[in-house]
Design a protein around this motif. Sequence first.
Motif, PDB file in Angstrom:
ATOM      1  N   PHE A 152      18.693   3.899  -7.168  1.00 40.23           N
ATOM      2  CA  PHE A 152      17.498   3.728  -7.103  1.00 40.23           C
ATOM      3  C   PHE A 152      16.909   3.210  -6.097  1.00 40.23           C
ATOM      4  O   PHE A 152      16.580   3.825  -5.338  1.00 40.23           O
ATOM      5  CB  PHE A 152      16.236   4.199  -8.409  1.00 40.23           C
ATOM      6  CG  PHE A 152      15.128   4.640  -8.287  1.00 40.23           C
ATOM      7  CD1 PHE A 152      14.752   5.862  -7.554  1.00 40.23           C
ATOM      8  CD2 PHE A 152      14.394   3.483  -8.772  1.00 40.23           C
ATOM      9  CE1 PHE A 152      13.260   5.832  -7.514  1.00 40.23           C
ATOM     10  CE2 PHE A 152      12.376   4.068  -8.377  1.00 40.23           C
ATOM     11  CZ  PHE A 152      12.322   5.050  -7.838  1.00 40.23           C
TER      12      PHE A 152
ATOM     13  N   ALA B 199      18.776  10.652  -6.646  1.00 39.66           N
ATOM     14  CA  ALA B 199      19.270   9.951  -5.678  1.00 39.66           C
ATOM     15  C   ALA B 199      19.433   9.826  -5.006  1.00 39.66           C
ATOM     16  O   ALA B 199      19.141   9.336  -3.700  1.00 39.66           O
ATOM     17  CB  ALA B 199      19.354   8.106  -6.375  1.00 39.66           C
TER      18      ALA B 199
ATOM     19  N   VAL C 287      13.480  11.786  -4.378  1.00 41.93           N
ATOM     20  CA  VAL C 287      12.986   9.851  -4.739  1.00 41.93           C
ATOM     21  C   VAL C 287      11.958  10.334  -3.483  1.00 41.93           C
ATOM     22  O   VAL C 287      11.173   9.387  -4.197  1.00 41.93           O
ATOM     23  CB  VAL C 287      13.771   9.061  -2.621  1.00 41.93           C
ATOM     24  CG1 VAL C 287      13.433   7.994  -2.906  1.00 41.93           C
ATOM     25  CG2 VAL C 287      15.230   9.162  -3.387  1.00 41.93           C
TER      26      VAL C 287
END
Length: 294
Positions: free
Chosen positions: A19, A252, A258
């Motif tokens: 991430f 991700a 994101v």
Amino acid sequence: MSKFGTLVMGPAGAGKTTFCNSLIQHLRLNKRSCFYVNLDPAAEDFSYEPDLDIKDLISLEDVMEEMGLGPNGGLIYCFEFLLQNLDFLTEALEPLTEEYLIIFDLPGQIELYTHIPVVPTLVKHLTRFGSLNISLCAAYLLESTFVIDRAKFFAGTLSAMSAMILLEIPHVNILSKMDLVKGSVPKRQLKRFLEPDVSLVDEDNDGRVQRRGEDPASAESVMGGGSFKRLNKAVAQLIDDFSMVSFLQLDAQDEDSVGGILSYIDDAIQFHEAQEPREPNDEIADYGEDGMME
């Protein structure tokens, strides 16, 4: 001067570093400045080299070798050593301006911020109680595959709630690796885990009956027994009573996903409110007359 940052936390294997990498890539694509801080003294492989690495101060491998400690004990020692040498962080972070988003990548041993006051003490130094005055938001990641095992999901949710209470900073809870459950968990069912409630445990009844001659102390008997189910329901009821935890979904590999998580983090730390408006001349200076980034 205001500073802004996010603490990326969660159990081991939740996808924290992945991430962080996706977040850094997204920030760079959107011409935003970021500063990546690795606080995992055991981490080795990075897609983006950290701007500040705790291993430059102390590493888990050296501690285990020299002190004769195991992985968990060695990790606690590393963080206690960091707390005794906070200038390591202060000197690197002090020059940063409000344009930067500081990303702190933490290790996966959740006892650091749920059982002992190591990370809470660090947070106090980083935020308004310390000299850096960083506006922080915690991003707590929980692997989305936990929804398949509801006992595991509620245990993870309880650890997230514990971190929220102990750290006392804005929190964003995230179900990571959503690509792993697509197709295996219906969307309507998945949405029920975004706002956890005790009814999820009530429905999780496999109807298992202990067989004659089966060892009542075996893992299968314990995990399927009435006492274990009552424990899970008590945990779920506690979470429901506090009504603090809700989850966002993260893939991700999906740029929009994101970006959506980042927008929640920005809102929590009020990032955009502190930015100065850009003049048209600034845009021309950045992109040039031909529209290309200089």
